[in-house]
Scaffold this active site. Structure first.
Site, PDB file in Angstrom:
ATOM      1  N   ARG A   1       0.835  -1.205   0.000  1.00  0.00           N
ATOM      2  CA  ARG A   1       0.000   0.000   0.000  1.00  0.00           C
ATOM      3  C   ARG A   1       0.865   1.249   0.000  1.00  0.00           C
ATOM      4  O   ARG A   1       0.580   2.211  -0.722  1.00  0.00           O
ATOM      5  CB  ARG A   1      -0.953   0.028   1.195  1.00  0.00           C
ATOM      6  CG  ARG A   1      -1.977   1.171   1.089  1.00  0.00           C
ATOM      7  CD  ARG A   1      -2.912   1.255   2.284  1.00  0.00           C
ATOM      8  NE  ARG A   1      -4.023   2.167   2.015  1.00  0.00           N
ATOM      9  CZ  ARG A   1      -3.981   3.491   2.181  1.00  0.00           C
ATOM     10  NH1 ARG A   1      -2.869   4.079   2.599  1.00  0.00           N
ATOM     11  NH2 ARG A   1      -5.044   4.235   1.917  1.00  0.00           N
ATOM     12  N   CYS A   2       1.924   1.244   0.790  1.00  0.00           N
ATOM     13  CA  CYS A   2       2.824   2.399   0.823  1.00  0.00           C
ATOM     14  C   CYS A   2       3.426   2.686  -0.551  1.00  0.00           C
ATOM     15  O   CYS A   2       3.662   3.842  -0.904  1.00  0.00           O
ATOM     16  CB  CYS A   2       3.956   2.154   1.815  1.00  0.00           C
ATOM     17  SG  CYS A   2       3.481   2.214   3.551  1.00  0.00           S
TER      18      CYS A   2
END
Length: 411
Positions: free
Chosen positions: A400-401
């Site tokens: 996600r990052c």
């Protein structure tokens, strides 16, 4: 309303377009003496990190996702010579602490570079040896050991943080740490000048001149009606309130509630998405420390009060009850990182076991090393697509990052 180039009304809608940044030479400009200042704990091996990232991108393409690269869009956004000049000025203006008065020498170097080379150089950093002027200021003699005039930007492959797609608009973020402050310059120029975005009238919910810090890892779009935002070391309560007001006052925005969730201010709890991500209509990954705090949390639900023509704030201490209420779901499931085990959970949390990227309801991309968490997700009916990240994870971020959704299908 006709869909523009940005549309994100959930965390779980089918991902159609994503913004990535391939790790580059900036990682090879990391050195042990200056890791802390650049927010790294270790030095990734670039060749392997690039292979891992290329595989991540290919996995997304195979799932039907269009992959765009930050570095390519940025170069395409400065084709106009005047825009290119303004871009350079903006970058140098935010680098005065290290430039030490050598703007003109750096501009001379930049003048020899193509647009893509320029963007890559700004991202990777400018070593003093590339300019090699004589010391002309006392501060240069005092600071002679520091090797850069322009710091490298090794965190750029975490494209989640400098910006956040919210509805059909975007926040262009003021980052908390100076080491990352320049990162949002790129998306500012992309939205304003790139052919794909410049004429789309994209709402800028917050811009990088906002006096308050906010980062995309703390910004979660739970539904077309609800945002969840972490109150963290890197995202301030003032920024959250300003964002809520901007969204509530826009007649085209659909969001009705902003849920502010306070999390501890430590590197383990860097952003909300490192401890809490939505992976299905009724399922969330969760760091066990958050589960243990249930009933003692500081949660604030911000809404617009039509009667008083101002925001209204309610407080809660139970995350599960709050999410079930704002999302209208009877029984939300929290899936603990490492199955909540004191050892497995701590290890896999450090390796971003909670930082999953949902590419459609019930389908996530995760690091393969977090096998306890991945097995538990599968037991809960989640399809898990694993990627290797032994080098990528050294930057303390997961799938996600490393991704910024630009377009998701509505659910």
């Amino acid at each position: 309303m006709t869909d523009g180039p940005i549309k994100v009304n959930s965390e779980i809608g089918a991902l159609k377009t994503v913004l990535l940044k391939r790790p580059g030479k900036e990682l090879e400009n990391l050195v042990p003496d200056y890791l802390d200042g650049l927010l790294f704990d270790d030095i990734p091996y670039l060749e392997v990190a690039q292979k891992e990232h290329d595989h991540f991108a290919q996995v997304l393409r195979e799932e039907g996702v269009e992959v765009l690269y930050l570095e390519k869009l940025a170069a395409e956004s400065i084709e106009n010579p005047q825009v290119r000049s303004e871009f350079i000025d903006d970058v140098l203006a935010e680098s005065k602490k290290t430039i030490l008065g050598h703007e003109e020498e750096i501009k001379t170097l930049f003048a020899t570079l193509s647009n893509q080379e320029l963007v890559d150089k700004i991202m990777s950093g400018v070593r003093k040896e590339e300019i090699n002027p004589k010391c002309t200021h006392l501060v240069e003699y005092m600071d002679d050991k520091y090797p850069f005039y322009l710091d490298p930007m090794p965190n750029l492959y975490f494209t989640r943080d400098p910006q956040a797609s919210i509805g059909h608009g975007i926040t262009i973020n003021r980052m908390f740490w100076r080491a990352r402050r320049r990162e949002s310059i790129f998306i500012q120029y992309i939205v304003k000048h790139h052919p794909r975005f410049k004429d789309a009238n994209i709402p800028i919910w917050l811009d990088r001149d906002c006096p308050f810090n906010i980062e995309g890892g703390d910004e979660l779009v739970l539904s077309k009606d609800v945002l969840a935002i972490g109150v963290s070391e890197r995202t301030s309560a003032q920024a959250i309130e300003k964002l809520a007001r901007r969204i509530f006052e826009n007649p085209q925005a659909t969001f009705k509630k902003v849920v502010a969730i306070e999390i501890p201010t430590s590197r383990t709890f860097m952003h909300l998405d490192t401890v809490f991500t939505m992976i299905d209509y009724d399922k969330f990954t969760m760091h066990s420390a958050i589960l243990k705090a249930e009933g003692n949390m500081n949660i604030f639900i911000i809404e617009y009060d039509d009667v008083n023509k101002d925001i209204a704030i309610k407080q809660s201490s139970h995350l599960k009850d709050t999410l079930e209420d704002v999302l209208g779901i009877d029984d939300i499931q929290f899936i603990p990182t490492g199955n909540g085990d004191v050892i497995d959970g701590a290890r896999e949390q450090w390796n971003d076991g909670s930082n999953t990227l949902c590419i459609r309801p019930g389908v996530v991309v995760t690091y393969d090393r977090n096998y306890v968490s991945n097995d538990l997700l599968r037991q809960k009916g989640i399809k898990v697509i694993e990627i290797s990240g032994s080098e990528l994870v050294r930057g303390r971020g997961g799938p996600r990052c490393m991704s910024q959704p630009l377009f998701r299908e509505d659910i």
